[in-house]
Design a protein around this motif. Sequence first.
Motif, PDB file in Angstrom:
ATOM      1  N   ASP A 179       6.895  14.141   1.343  1.00 49.14           N
ATOM      2  CA  ASP A 179       7.306  13.686  -0.879  1.00 49.14           C
ATOM      3  C   ASP A 179       7.024  12.343  -0.651  1.00 49.14           C
ATOM      4  OD1 ASP A 179      10.086  13.300   0.814  1.00 49.14           O
ATOM      5  OD2 ASP A 179      10.824  12.741  -0.592  1.00 49.14           O
ATOM      6  N   TRP A 180       7.076  11.306   0.801  1.00 49.39           N
ATOM      7  CA  TRP A 180       6.796   9.746   0.634  1.00 49.39           C
ATOM      8  C   TRP A 180       5.475   9.618   0.337  1.00 49.39           C
ATOM      9  CZ3 TRP A 180       9.993   7.982   5.576  1.00 49.39           C
ATOM     10  CH2 TRP A 180      10.870   8.158   5.324  1.00 49.39           C
ATOM     11  N   TRP A 181       3.926  10.570   0.521  1.00 46.30           N
ATOM     12  CA  TRP A 181       3.379  10.333   0.489  1.00 46.30           C
ATOM     13  C   TRP A 181       2.964   9.478  -0.733  1.00 46.30           C
ATOM     14  CZ3 TRP A 181      -0.338  12.007   3.440  1.00 46.30           C
ATOM     15  CH2 TRP A 181      -2.510  12.003   3.245  1.00 46.30           C
ATOM     16  N   MET A 202       0.693  -0.983   0.335  1.00 41.91           N
ATOM     17  CA  MET A 202       0.056   0.010  -0.233  1.00 41.91           C
ATOM     18  C   MET A 202       0.714   1.396   0.145  1.00 41.91           C
ATOM     19  SD  MET A 202      -3.338  -0.102   2.916  1.00 41.91           S
ATOM     20  CE  MET A 202      -4.240   1.221   2.530  1.00 41.91           C
ATOM     21  N   LYS A 203      -0.200   2.297  -0.176  1.00 43.44           N
ATOM     22  CA  LYS A 203       0.790   3.045  -0.482  1.00 43.44           C
ATOM     23  C   LYS A 203       1.196   4.623   0.750  1.00 43.44           C
ATOM     24  CE  LYS A 203       0.632   4.356  -5.343  1.00 43.44           C
ATOM     25  NZ  LYS A 203       0.120   5.114  -6.320  1.00 43.44           N
ATOM     26  N   LYS A 215       5.061   3.561  -2.091  1.00 42.21           N
ATOM     27  CA  LYS A 215       4.944   2.785  -1.492  1.00 42.21           C
ATOM     28  C   LYS A 215       6.095   1.557   0.007  1.00 42.21           C
ATOM     29  CE  LYS A 215       2.405  -0.123  -4.999  1.00 42.21           C
ATOM     30  NZ  LYS A 215       2.235  -1.025  -5.589  1.00 42.21           N
ATOM     31  N   ILE A 216       5.113   1.090   1.050  1.00 40.05           N
ATOM     32  CA  ILE A 216       6.098   1.020   2.188  1.00 40.05           C
ATOM     33  C   ILE A 216       7.366   0.403   1.633  1.00 40.05           C
ATOM     34  CG2 ILE A 216       5.272  -0.254   4.379  1.00 40.05           C
ATOM     35  CD1 ILE A 216       4.149   2.226   4.715  1.00 40.05           C
ATOM     36  N   GLN A 217       6.977  -1.239   0.604  1.00 35.33           N
ATOM     37  CA  GLN A 217       8.379  -2.320   0.547  1.00 35.33           C
ATOM     38  C   GLN A 217       9.130  -1.028  -0.380  1.00 35.33           C
ATOM     39  OE1 GLN A 217       5.799  -4.579  -1.685  1.00 35.33           O
ATOM     40  NE2 GLN A 217       5.779  -3.488  -3.487  1.00 35.33           N
ATOM     41  N   GLU A 218       8.900   0.079  -0.026  1.00 34.40           N
ATOM     42  CA  GLU A 218      10.058   0.626  -0.882  1.00 34.40           C
ATOM     43  C   GLU A 218      11.079   1.902   0.028  1.00 34.40           C
ATOM     44  OE1 GLU A 218       8.706   3.475  -4.079  1.00 34.40           O
ATOM     45  OE2 GLU A 218       7.202   2.336  -4.601  1.00 34.40           O
ATOM     46  N   LEU A 219      10.517   1.874   1.270  1.00 26.85           N
ATOM     47  CA  LEU A 219      10.801   2.859   2.178  1.00 26.85           C
ATOM     48  C   LEU A 219      11.888   1.078   3.256  1.00 26.85           C
ATOM     49  CD1 LEU A 219       8.228   4.495   3.831  1.00 26.85           C
ATOM     50  CD2 LEU A 219       9.862   5.465   2.349  1.00 26.85           C
ATOM     51  N   LYS A 266      -1.146  15.890   7.040  1.00 27.98           N
ATOM     52  CA  LYS A 266       0.806  16.710   5.753  1.00 27.98           C
ATOM     53  C   LYS A 266       1.044  17.414   7.572  1.00 27.98           C
ATOM     54  CE  LYS A 266      -0.856  20.376   2.932  1.00 27.98           C
ATOM     55  NZ  LYS A 266      -1.248  21.503   2.585  1.00 27.98           N
ATOM     56  N   TYR A 267       0.869  17.907   8.390  1.00 31.28           N
ATOM     57  CA  TYR A 267       1.480  18.480   9.501  1.00 31.28           C
ATOM     58  C   TYR A 267       1.977  17.337  10.553  1.00 31.28           C
ATOM     59  CZ  TYR A 267       2.420  20.226  13.978  1.00 31.28           C
ATOM     60  OH  TYR A 267       3.050  20.010  15.973  1.00 31.28           O
ATOM     61  N   TRP A 268       2.307  16.343  10.373  1.00 29.59           N
ATOM     62  CA  TRP A 268       3.470  15.400  11.037  1.00 29.59           C
ATOM     63  C   TRP A 268       4.614  15.093   9.875  1.00 29.59           C
ATOM     64  CZ3 TRP A 268       4.802  14.210  15.555  1.00 29.59           C
ATOM     65  CH2 TRP A 268       3.718  14.363  16.101  1.00 29.59           C
ATOM     66  N   PHE A 269       3.803  14.624   8.823  1.00 27.66           N
ATOM     67  CA  PHE A 269       4.347  14.919   7.555  1.00 27.66           C
ATOM     68  C   PHE A 269       6.022  15.598   7.411  1.00 27.66           C
ATOM     69  CE2 PHE A 269       3.521  10.486   4.924  1.00 27.66           C
ATOM     70  CZ  PHE A 269       2.839  10.414   5.849  1.00 27.66           C
ATOM     71  N   GLU A 270       4.773  16.885   7.211  1.00 23.84           N
ATOM     72  CA  GLU A 270       6.004  17.829   7.284  1.00 23.84           C
ATOM     73  C   GLU A 270       7.067  18.213   8.488  1.00 23.84           C
ATOM     74  OE1 GLU A 270       4.087  21.635   6.035  1.00 23.84           O
ATOM     75  OE2 GLU A 270       3.334  20.406   4.228  1.00 23.84           O
ATOM     76  N   LYS A 271       6.604  18.206   9.852  1.00 24.76           N
ATOM     77  CA  LYS A 271       6.936  17.833  10.655  1.00 24.76           C
ATOM     78  C   LYS A 271       8.316  17.417  10.769  1.00 24.76           C
ATOM     79  CE  LYS A 271       6.752  18.238  15.573  1.00 24.76           C
ATOM     80  NZ  LYS A 271       5.722  18.308  17.203  1.00 24.76           N
TER      81      LYS A 271
END
Lengths: 437, 308
Positions: free
Chosen positions: B124-126, B89-90, B129-133, B114-119
């Motif tokens: 840019d990970w939105w 999943m993305k 896919k999880i398997q790419e992380l 959005k707030y947390w992703f910026e924090k």
Amino acid sequence: MNHLPLIIKREYLTKVKNKSFIIMTFVSPLIMVALILVVAYLSQINSDKERQISILDETGVLDGIFENTEHTTYKILSDISLDSAKELVKSREDYGLLHIERDVNNNAIVSQVSFYSDDSPSLSILTSLERKIEKRLEDEKLKINGVDIGKIEASKTNIDISQETFSGEKTSKVDSYMKLAFGGAAGYLLFMFIIIYGNMIMRSVIEEKTSRIIEIIISSVKPIQLMLGKIIGTSLAGVTQFAIWVLLGGILITVLTAILGISMAELQTPQQDLMNQAMQNADIGNEMQLAMQSFFNLPLTNLVIAFMFFFIGGYLLYSSLYAAVGAAVDNETDTQQFMLPIIMPLVLAVYVGIFTVIEDPHGTVSTVFSFIPFTSPVVMLMRIPFGVPIWQQVLSFAILGGTFIFTVWFAAKIYRVGILMYGKKPSYKELYKWIKY
Amino acid sequence: MTDLLITDSVSKNFGNFRALNNVSIAVPKGSIFGLLGPNGAGKTTLIRIINQITMPDTGGVFLDGEPLRPEHIKNIGYLPEERGLYKSMKVGEQALYLAQLKGLSKQEAKQRLKYWFEKLEIGDWWNKKIQELSKGQAQKIQFIVTVLHRPKLLIFDEPFSGFDPINANLIKDEILQLRDEGATVIFSTHRMESVEELCDHIALIHKSNKVLDGKLTDIKKTYRTNTFEVGLQTDAIDQVTRDIKEKFEVLPATFKNLNDDVKLNIKLNGNYNSNELLSFLTSKAEVHHFVEVIPSANDIFIQTVKNN
């Protein structure tokens, strides 16, 4: 909090967006259609081939029965010994040599019929030859015994016992075949569907364990909601795929046959040919008319509604069993030991359906099995064309639905406990213990 | 200060195995509560009971004074030790899904994400896919998902495993900030240095029983041994050492120091207090180092587990 719609949506979308799912959905019909076309094409080539068969008839009684057809020509040999006939046939590269030997003792007309060829001859050709010879010899024998063939032909009759219940519903044997065909098709379709998509549900249930997200999920939703969501979401994906298959397959076949000019009527196997020959005596037009009539005699509305309910019910019940297996193990290789108990009742249902319902659709065995939830979808669907009281259908469906809820609950129970034991293959005894937790 | 979470004599059996035996803990509001114990002690079982994944056989759990109910799920954020995400999943979809399962509306969840992703600088990970992380990157997502619905009670089981020191620090600061904003944190770990750093209360579970709990400073006080680390500079090393040994109980010292000639651990037995020790030392030599030996969480852990 009701998360069911959310879970169903996620399950459905992840399945449908999955690359291998998409590929399978669009490639499978292509492969299927390609296969059908290849078979059609091959059989066309095969039947297009012209064959020449030489016939050495020592008796002379078989004159005139070997009529040339489009693909087969017969060469009658005479005044030639068997050995030289063989040589001749070989040099001409004929398909084979049919040798009819005269009975020297004259008790019978023919003592032996043999066929000589390079390779084993095709079954349909042999059968067709045998049929021709049998027919002529029978006639000959009848003639010898002084029987008038014309009279025999005239006394041939075709009886279809018309049946009527005391309440006035009419039915017939042809009706029964029609009912069987319908019931059988419904049962078989359900069987196929379960086998194809049951595994998908099982894998979907294992997914949380292999990705280790299980504890996060399970601390947000009740396992029973998760189970239900997975079963429904995956089923919907399955239905989508199936619908696309049917649609695409239909379109492809229509289009490709039009383009390639392969007539579907020529897609007949030799077996079908034989059957057709066997049926030639009967009045085909009449049969067709009867069949059409029978079709409209079926309780169609009841059949369609019952089909939908029992198909969905049966499918969901078996999916919940697959889900329970998925809940009990944590990788797919461990699932094998649990597969048999799922397939067994399904196979049993099909056998009961085929052997008992045909014999006696309302007998004790058929009736009982049409209430047992694991066999009822198949058996009941086979019984309904013969007319089953509505209360029986409703009761049977209620039992089915209740069992489904129970197995989902059961699967959820196993699931909840199963998460506490990673990497351990459970035995049946342990499963029993888990339920008690 | 009132208690946010109370477990009252909670017991749990798995077949014949008793995983928890009458465990009672009280987690004060606004505290960071360290739940400690050796492997297999029963910590995870207790955490699972608090999360209503399993039910206790006997005993009760109370959140904010109320017996635990299914609705309380949205008041708890749980980061399990065994954790993962749906691999195919993305990132964004998955975070939204998990947030919605915790009762957030889609818009609300999107905003907070959005707030947390910026924090955490992962905007840019939105669409990845999880398997790419990497493992640590996926852990960041898991952390965000755990705290996104602003639960009263946060439960972190080994939150720092898989993080590099920089990210571990980042997460540590976030946990402290969440505490300052009013959240209560239960923190389970084997890393005693982070217990030392973060926790104000601890409970120690060993072999299914609670063997120790309370404020970390209070516990340390009861575990103090009146021992002082001493570093002296003198020309007459032997003489000074002998003088000290006559009067006090001396233990070998291991602390590191730049250039002290005499390094000792001196234990006071009640005859003297620390001032008297200090003035005795100043009369003998130049004192460079004088500090009370405070038992570390690590020492307390090992000592308690060994004694039981």
